[in-house]
Write a protein that holds these residues in place. Structure first.
Motif, mmCIF file in Angstrom:
data_model
loop_
_atom_site.group_PDB
_atom_site.id
_atom_site.type_symbol
_atom_site.label_atom_id
_atom_site.label_comp_id
_atom_site.label_asym_id
_atom_site.label_seq_id
_atom_site.Cartn_x
_atom_site.Cartn_y
_atom_site.Cartn_z
ATOM 1 N N ALA A 73 0.817 -1.220 0.000
ATOM 2 C CA ALA A 73 0.000 0.000 0.000
ATOM 3 C C ALA A 73 0.850 1.270 0.000
ATOM 4 C CB ALA A 73 -0.950 -0.010 1.194
ATOM 5 N N ASP A 74 1.897 1.325 0.823
ATOM 6 C CA ASP A 74 2.753 2.518 0.873
ATOM 7 C C ASP A 74 3.463 2.754 -0.453
ATOM 8 O OD1 ASP A 74 2.068 3.100 3.514
ATOM 9 O OD2 ASP A 74 3.734 1.920 4.329
ATOM 10 N N GLU A 75 3.907 1.686 -1.087
ATOM 11 C CA GLU A 75 4.584 1.819 -2.378
ATOM 12 C C GLU A 75 3.615 2.261 -3.472
ATOM 13 O OE1 GLU A 75 6.727 -1.742 -3.299
ATOM 14 O OE2 GLU A 75 8.051 -1.521 -1.566
ATOM 15 N N ALA A 76 2.362 1.859 -3.389
ATOM 16 C CA ALA A 76 1.356 2.310 -4.363
ATOM 17 C C ALA A 76 1.174 3.817 -4.254
ATOM 18 C CB ALA A 76 0.033 1.590 -4.151
ATOM 19 N N TYR A 77 1.157 4.336 -3.037
ATOM 20 C CA TYR A 77 1.044 5.782 -2.818
ATOM 21 C C TYR A 77 2.258 6.516 -3.391
ATOM 22 C CZ TYR A 77 0.761 10.234 -0.334
ATOM 23 O OH TYR A 77 0.733 11.569 -0.019
ATOM 24 N N GLN A 78 3.448 6.000 -3.142
ATOM 25 C CA GLN A 78 4.670 6.606 -3.666
ATOM 26 C C GLN A 78 4.707 6.527 -5.185
ATOM 27 O OE1 GLN A 78 7.770 4.535 -1.599
ATOM 28 N NE2 GLN A 78 7.348 5.556 0.337
ATOM 29 N N ASP A 79 4.248 5.431 -5.740
ATOM 30 C CA ASP A 79 4.202 5.264 -7.191
ATOM 31 C C ASP A 79 3.251 6.281 -7.819
ATOM 32 O OD1 ASP A 79 5.004 3.783 -9.567
ATOM 33 O OD2 ASP A 79 2.976 2.956 -9.586
ATOM 34 N N TYR A 80 2.119 6.552 -7.160
ATOM 35 C CA TYR A 80 1.190 7.569 -7.653
ATOM 36 C C TYR A 80 1.886 8.926 -7.702
ATOM 37 C CZ TYR A 80 -2.540 10.904 -8.122
ATOM 38 O OH TYR A 80 -3.313 11.946 -8.579
ATOM 39 N N GLN A 81 2.570 9.282 -6.625
ATOM 40 C CA GLN A 81 3.258 10.576 -6.583
ATOM 41 C C GLN A 81 4.261 10.696 -7.725
ATOM 42 O OE1 GLN A 81 4.660 10.214 -2.503
ATOM 43 N NE2 GLN A 81 3.290 11.883 -1.888
ATOM 44 N N PHE A 82 5.028 9.660 -7.956
ATOM 45 C CA PHE A 82 6.021 9.661 -9.029
ATOM 46 C C PHE A 82 5.339 9.797 -10.391
ATOM 47 C CE2 PHE A 82 8.707 7.338 -12.079
ATOM 48 C CZ PHE A 82 9.847 8.123 -12.006
ATOM 49 N N ASN A 83 4.288 9.030 -10.626
ATOM 50 C CA ASN A 83 3.590 9.083 -11.913
ATOM 51 C C ASN A 83 2.894 10.419 -12.135
ATOM 52 O OD1 ASN A 83 4.364 6.548 -12.795
ATOM 53 N ND2 ASN A 83 2.699 5.546 -11.708
ATOM 54 N N PHE A 84 2.422 11.039 -11.051
ATOM 55 C CA PHE A 84 1.817 12.362 -11.166
ATOM 56 C C PHE A 84 2.857 13.386 -11.620
ATOM 57 C CE2 PHE A 84 0.571 16.497 -9.559
ATOM 58 C CZ PHE A 84 -0.735 16.593 -10.013
ATOM 59 N N ILE A 85 4.030 13.319 -11.034
ATOM 60 C CA ILE A 85 5.119 14.232 -11.425
ATOM 61 C C ILE A 85 5.506 14.006 -12.883
ATOM 62 C CG2 ILE A 85 7.571 14.752 -11.064
ATOM 63 C CD1 ILE A 85 7.006 14.268 -8.050
ATOM 64 N N LEU A 86 5.612 12.740 -13.295
ATOM 65 C CA LEU A 86 5.943 12.437 -14.695
ATOM 66 C C LEU A 86 4.884 12.974 -15.645
ATOM 67 C CD1 LEU A 86 7.323 8.796 -14.592
ATOM 68 C CD2 LEU A 86 8.592 10.900 -15.024
ATOM 69 N N ALA A 87 3.620 12.795 -15.294
ATOM 70 C CA ALA A 87 2.531 13.253 -16.163
ATOM 71 C C ALA A 87 2.499 14.771 -16.262
ATOM 72 C CB ALA A 87 1.195 12.737 -15.649
ATOM 73 N N ALA A 88 2.844 15.446 -15.169
ATOM 74 C CA ALA A 88 2.844 16.906 -15.168
ATOM 75 C C ALA A 88 4.105 17.473 -15.816
ATOM 76 C CB ALA A 88 2.714 17.420 -13.738
ATOM 77 N N GLY A 89 5.162 16.670 -15.886
ATOM 78 C CA GLY A 89 6.413 17.127 -16.475
ATOM 79 C C GLY A 89 7.126 18.149 -15.607
ATOM 80 N N VAL A 90 6.829 18.184 -14.334
ATOM 81 C CA VAL A 90 7.412 19.161 -13.429
ATOM 82 C C VAL A 90 8.877 18.835 -13.173
ATOM 83 C CG1 VAL A 90 7.299 20.139 -11.102
ATOM 84 C CG2 VAL A 90 5.200 19.528 -12.315
ATOM 85 N N GLY A 91 9.740 19.793 -13.482
ATOM 86 C CA GLY A 91 11.153 19.632 -13.193
ATOM 87 C C GLY A 91 11.854 18.546 -13.986
ATOM 88 N N LEU A 92 11.275 18.142 -15.105
ATOM 89 C CA LEU A 92 11.863 17.052 -15.867
ATOM 90 C C LEU A 92 12.347 17.505 -17.238
ATOM 91 C CD1 LEU A 92 9.312 14.251 -14.991
ATOM 92 C CD2 LEU A 92 11.553 14.644 -14.002
ATOM 93 N N GLU A 93 12.626 18.792 -17.372
ATOM 94 C CA GLU A 93 13.113 19.292 -18.654
ATOM 95 C C GLU A 93 14.540 18.801 -18.883
ATOM 96 O OE1 GLU A 93 12.809 23.498 -18.766
ATOM 97 O OE2 GLU A 93 10.681 23.479 -18.315
ATOM 98 N N SER A 94 14.852 18.562 -20.154
ATOM 99 C CA SER A 94 16.208 18.131 -20.470
ATOM 100 C C SER A 94 17.171 19.315 -20.345
ATOM 101 C CB SER A 94 16.266 17.580 -21.895
ATOM 102 O OG SER A 94 16.109 18.634 -22.820
ATOM 103 N N ASP A 95 18.444 19.013 -20.194
ATOM 104 C CA ASP A 95 19.449 20.070 -20.104
ATOM 105 C C ASP A 95 19.470 20.899 -21.373
ATOM 106 O OD1 ASP A 95 20.167 19.337 -17.564
ATOM 107 O OD2 ASP A 95 21.796 18.020 -18.213
ATOM 108 N N GLU A 96 19.198 20.271 -22.510
ATOM 109 C CA GLU A 96 19.192 20.993 -23.784
ATOM 110 C C GLU A 96 18.143 22.080 -23.809
ATOM 111 O OE1 GLU A 96 18.979 19.056 -27.639
ATOM 112 O OE2 GLU A 96 20.403 17.583 -26.894
ATOM 113 N N ARG A 97 16.949 21.793 -23.350
ATOM 114 C CA ARG A 97 15.868 22.787 -23.378
ATOM 115 C C ARG A 97 16.182 23.956 -22.442
ATOM 116 N NH1 ARG A 97 10.323 19.924 -22.569
ATOM 117 N NH2 ARG A 97 11.477 18.016 -22.264
#
Length: 76
Positions: free
Chosen positions: A49-73
């Motif tokens: 259950a705890d890992e499912a919650y953490q996985d949601y947080q990670f996937n939410f960040i990926l979907a939002a693209g927050v702070g995940l810009e490449s160095d090139e951009r």
């Protein structure tokens, strides 16, 4: 089922092995447990259950693209 700040953590009853899912409350209210396998729904999945919650947080960040810009951009 457990409520965590507008998130729902639930054990999927139709899974062959125990799986916990974490989804946004609105998605759960709209689709019920079937949201567990819908591609358009952001979710966290784990056999813990705890890992499912953490996985949601990670996937939410990926979907939002927050702070995940490449160095090139950032350089341009």
């Amino acid at each position: 089922m457990q409520l965590l700040d507008n998130l729902i953590l639930f054990k999927y009853e139709k899974a062959t092995s125990p799986l916990f899912f974490c989804v946004h409350r609105d998605d759960f209210e709209r689709y019920g447990q079937e949201c567990a396998y819908m591609q358009k729904v952001i979710k966290g999945v784990s056999d813990d259950a705890d890992e499912a919650y953490q996985d949601y947080q990670f996937n939410f960040i990926l979907a939002a693209g927050v702070g995940l810009e490449s160095d090139e951009r950032r350089a341009h």
